[in-house]
Design a protein around this motif. Sequence first.
Motif, mmCIF file in Angstrom:
data_model
loop_
_atom_site.group_PDB
_atom_site.id
_atom_site.type_symbol
_atom_site.label_atom_id
_atom_site.label_comp_id
_atom_site.label_asym_id
_atom_site.label_seq_id
_atom_site.Cartn_x
_atom_site.Cartn_y
_atom_site.Cartn_z
ATOM 1 N N UNK A 119 57.129 100.033 41.438
ATOM 2 C CA UNK A 119 55.720 100.500 41.619
ATOM 3 C C UNK A 119 55.977 101.486 41.377
ATOM 4 N N UNK A 120 56.765 102.181 40.300
ATOM 5 C CA UNK A 120 56.808 103.017 39.789
ATOM 6 C C UNK A 120 55.719 103.005 38.309
ATOM 7 N N UNK A 121 55.438 101.834 38.094
ATOM 8 C CA UNK A 121 54.850 101.178 36.791
ATOM 9 C C UNK A 121 53.796 101.772 36.527
ATOM 10 N N UNK A 122 53.548 101.733 38.451
ATOM 11 C CA UNK A 122 51.225 101.802 38.551
ATOM 12 C C UNK A 122 51.604 103.287 38.192
ATOM 13 N N UNK A 123 51.809 104.126 37.940
ATOM 14 C CA UNK A 123 51.552 105.985 38.311
ATOM 15 C C UNK A 123 50.897 105.697 36.764
ATOM 16 N N UNK A 124 51.452 105.533 35.774
ATOM 17 C CA UNK A 124 50.350 105.285 34.193
ATOM 18 C C UNK A 124 48.577 104.746 34.315
ATOM 19 N N UNK A 125 48.596 103.648 34.933
ATOM 20 C CA UNK A 125 47.129 102.954 35.560
ATOM 21 C C UNK A 125 46.585 103.901 35.554
ATOM 22 N N UNK A 126 47.425 104.576 37.195
ATOM 23 C CA UNK A 126 46.671 104.766 38.283
ATOM 24 C C UNK A 126 46.131 106.643 38.060
ATOM 25 N N UNK A 127 46.903 107.092 37.559
ATOM 26 C CA UNK A 127 46.351 108.263 36.000
ATOM 27 C C UNK A 127 45.363 107.772 35.378
ATOM 28 N N UNK A 128 45.317 106.938 34.354
ATOM 29 C CA UNK A 128 44.228 106.555 33.180
ATOM 30 C C UNK A 128 43.257 106.615 34.278
ATOM 31 N N UNK A 129 42.852 105.928 35.969
ATOM 32 C CA UNK A 129 42.199 105.047 36.862
ATOM 33 C C UNK A 129 41.219 107.533 37.505
ATOM 34 N N UNK A 130 42.032 107.974 37.272
ATOM 35 C CA UNK A 130 41.931 109.506 38.642
ATOM 36 C C UNK A 130 40.313 109.955 36.415
ATOM 37 N N UNK A 131 41.596 110.057 35.421
ATOM 38 C CA UNK A 131 40.853 110.416 34.411
ATOM 39 C C UNK A 131 39.609 109.505 33.872
ATOM 40 N N UNK A 132 39.689 108.940 33.773
ATOM 41 C CA UNK A 132 38.898 107.638 32.985
ATOM 42 C C UNK A 132 37.725 106.989 34.294
ATOM 43 N N UNK A 133 38.015 107.374 35.472
ATOM 44 C CA UNK A 133 36.960 106.424 36.481
ATOM 45 C C UNK A 133 36.757 105.433 35.954
ATOM 46 N N UNK A 134 35.999 104.187 37.244
ATOM 47 C CA UNK A 134 35.583 103.036 36.960
ATOM 48 C C UNK A 134 34.449 102.797 35.827
ATOM 49 N N UNK A 135 33.894 104.033 35.826
ATOM 50 C CA UNK A 135 32.600 103.707 35.652
ATOM 51 C C UNK A 135 32.293 103.174 33.849
ATOM 52 N N UNK A 136 31.637 102.780 33.668
ATOM 53 C CA UNK A 136 31.448 102.343 31.950
ATOM 54 C C UNK A 136 31.045 103.452 30.874
#
Lengths: 227, 227, 227, 227
Positions: free
Chosen positions: D203-220
Amino acid sequence: MNIHSLHKIRLFSADLKRWVIKKLSRNSSDKYNLILNAAIKVFAENGFFYSTVSQIAREAGVADGTIYLYFKSKEDILLQFFNCRTQEVFDRFRTEVEKAGNAREKLVNLIRRHLEEFQHDRAMAIVFQSEARVKSRLNGRLDKYVKDLSKKYMDLVGEIIELGQAEGSIRKDVYISLAKRLVLGSVDEVISTWVNTGGHYDMASMAEPLVDLYFKGIGSTKTAAVQ
Amino acid sequence: MNIHSLHKIRLFSADLKRWVIKKLSRNSSDKYNLILNAAIKVFAENGFFYSTVSQIAREAGVADGTIYLYFKSKEDILLQFFNCRTQEVFDRFRTEVEKAGNAREKLVNLIRRHLEEFQHDRAMAIVFQSEARVKSRLNGRLDKYVKDLSKKYMDLVGEIIELGQAEGSIRKDVYISLAKRLVLGSVDEVISTWVNTGGHYDMASMAEPLVDLYFKGIGSTKTAAVQ
Amino acid sequence: MNIHSLHKIRLFSADLKRWVIKKLSRNSSDKYNLILNAAIKVFAENGFFYSTVSQIAREAGVADGTIYLYFKSKEDILLQFFNCRTQEVFDRFRTEVEKAGNAREKLVNLIRRHLEEFQHDRAMAIVFQSEARVKSRLNGRLDKYVKDLSKKYMDLVGEIIELGQAEGSIRKDVYISLAKRLVLGSVDEVISTWVNTGGHYDMASMAEPLVDLYFKGIGSTKTAAVQ
Amino acid sequence: MNIHSLHKIRLFSADLKRWVIKKLSRNSSDKYNLILNAAIKVFAENGFFYSTVSQIAREAGVADGTIYLYFKSKEDILLQFFNCRTQEVFDRFRTEVEKAGNAREKLVNLIRRHLEEFQHDRAMAIVFQSEARVKSRLNGRLDKYVKDLSKKYMDLVGEIIELGQAEGSIRKDVYISLAKRLVLGSVDEVISTWVNTGGHYDMASMAEPLVDLYFKGIGSTKTAAVQ
DNA sequence: AATGAATGAGGTTTCATTCAT
DNA sequence: GATGAATGAAACCTCATTCAT
């Protein structure tokens, strides 16, 4: 549509079937016996205490409440069974006894009829054998019937034995009250065994051998003579 | 391994010993039997189904919950009664039978002991006579014990009869399975009568006359001879 | 077939019709829902385990026993809640999603509706948020509904995201399963917060800002561009 | 020897084994943690309400009564869990956050540590996820800890976001309280999913992708830019 | 007369907690 | 400190019985 509804629909078709059968087959006056018979069947399957009034109602094809139009309570149904059903049966015992000419034949007739009646209605046999001895609050009133019936039976056997003594076919020195218990006990045991093993063989044919055993005993003639 | 370790090990085995002694010596049997006896008494008075767990607890002088430390359920109490209590009694039957030299004496010993045991513990007698035949959900497991016991009894009587036939004291042409039911049934009836009439007279003394009746039958010698 | 028979048949079909109408029209749904709503209210106040059947009965204004005419057990009430109540709600989610033309609008509609529904029935919201995750023996069957519902929701969000990717409004390199958990998790958290703070403000209006956050992220444009 | 005795003997050897293990392995001072850990394990398996004090005692290898020397009640065990265990964990979150230089790294560190801690102790994760939201009489005191913890977490995330805004890495127009719920909710959901699916992946490896999602959002980017 | 939904008393059983050893 | 047998309050649930329709 939830599970509850689904369940209701399933019950619906079963109920519909029951309703049609009931409407078509009944002349609506013999509810008393209809319920009594249903109850005996249910009691025979589950035992009195594990049978519910709803089960009896379902078996009889009537509503729960209807039962209370014909019986005062669940216990009353059992009471009525012991009161009238077994009385009827007992009356037929008497008739059968009267048909015979001597003590031995009377005893054979009594026992054969006893076995026949119970064999003919296995549910009745089960209920009688199972519930008659149950120690319960019913006792007060149930005992009244059971003891009464038992006494009548005992008296009937007693009369036959006395007749046999008068005839000379039965020993004068027989301890009568013991002999009566010998007869009632062994017949009871024969029925219990029959009930417990599934009730598939012919019990009535055991009347003759049983009486033979009562009369001759199990002792070898020599021994009997010596004593 | 130093002295310190050695010391620890010595302490350990002392503790172990104490633990085992404690575990083994706790006589939990006390309360088990206390409750079982109380239950039998209550069942005898009210019948199993009309007895409540609270009544049993009150009779035993323990809290309701305590009962569930020794029995899985109310039904389990009855089960345990049939399982261990009646087994114990039956074992004493066997011992008594072995004491006698011939078939007739064996039968007398068996029946006398049977009557004595039940006479000695009337509550047990009542519960046994009342609940053994009850048709119930218990049946599955209760039957196991009751039928087992009944079979053992039947087998014991069967052995005695066969011995008698070998000895020449019992007729070779006796229908054994019927004779067995004659014996068990009449003894059962004797006990039931005793229980129902209040249990005030001496039942054990009826063993001898009963066996006499089995051997000689009720028929007059003349009749028996003629047949 | 005579006139008499004909008459009987006419009566019969009239009776049959009446019976069917009666069976079908009885709106047992009334009491079912009465009890279910009362239970939800009580569960919301005390939690499932600290709620008693008597409390539910009192809240519903019926006798304790009545509850068992509509539900198999106390657990069954909770099960029915998750089974039918939440299914109904979810179906309305779908309808709302279908109304919208593009991914973003669909997501807004879904979340707004979700927040509206829970906001509209606070007791439902509390029970859902509190009891859905409880680890219990209910789990076997409760999980069935909760996981099923959760999966449906996840799938719905997944579809929307894929649609967005096809449209070009959502990045192709989004890790979909993570995005789904982002959406479900944050909506869940918004509801939990609303519930825990007393449920006094308007939650539904947060749908638009939430979706905005999903799309744009929290990163400043510059940063996002740089990365 | 009855069934009861037999059962006791079977338990005896199991107890003996347990006793020896306990004596040999423990230094008798850390009973508090011994019991707490055992409780968490049992709660994780059965849920708080379906766990019994006896189960916890057995798991801990102590007597039932011993538990009450260290905890006021069963509820108190859960309370202590939320009070000290989760506090310890939270303190480690803070340390981890302080290690990082900028907002983004701080968020990654926080979440990674969060996922790592829960991943490392699955029983704790289950209990935390399951019991934290349960609406119960515990609430009064349980809420105190849960809400406090939740608030601390929220504040920590809030601080990071504000730092990011000061740094320029996070948009100034972000609705902070919503962003906080976005973070906590999604992390919560990630853990719940991990728990419910058996906890077998990292689960721990999901931290980086999660934060990436927070910052960039899902929008193109295009969409994001346009808006 | 017949129905069957509703009632509620009362039973069994569990289990957190205590306390004598 | 440690034990675990004993406690008893309180919960769930059943089912005989009633009564409005």
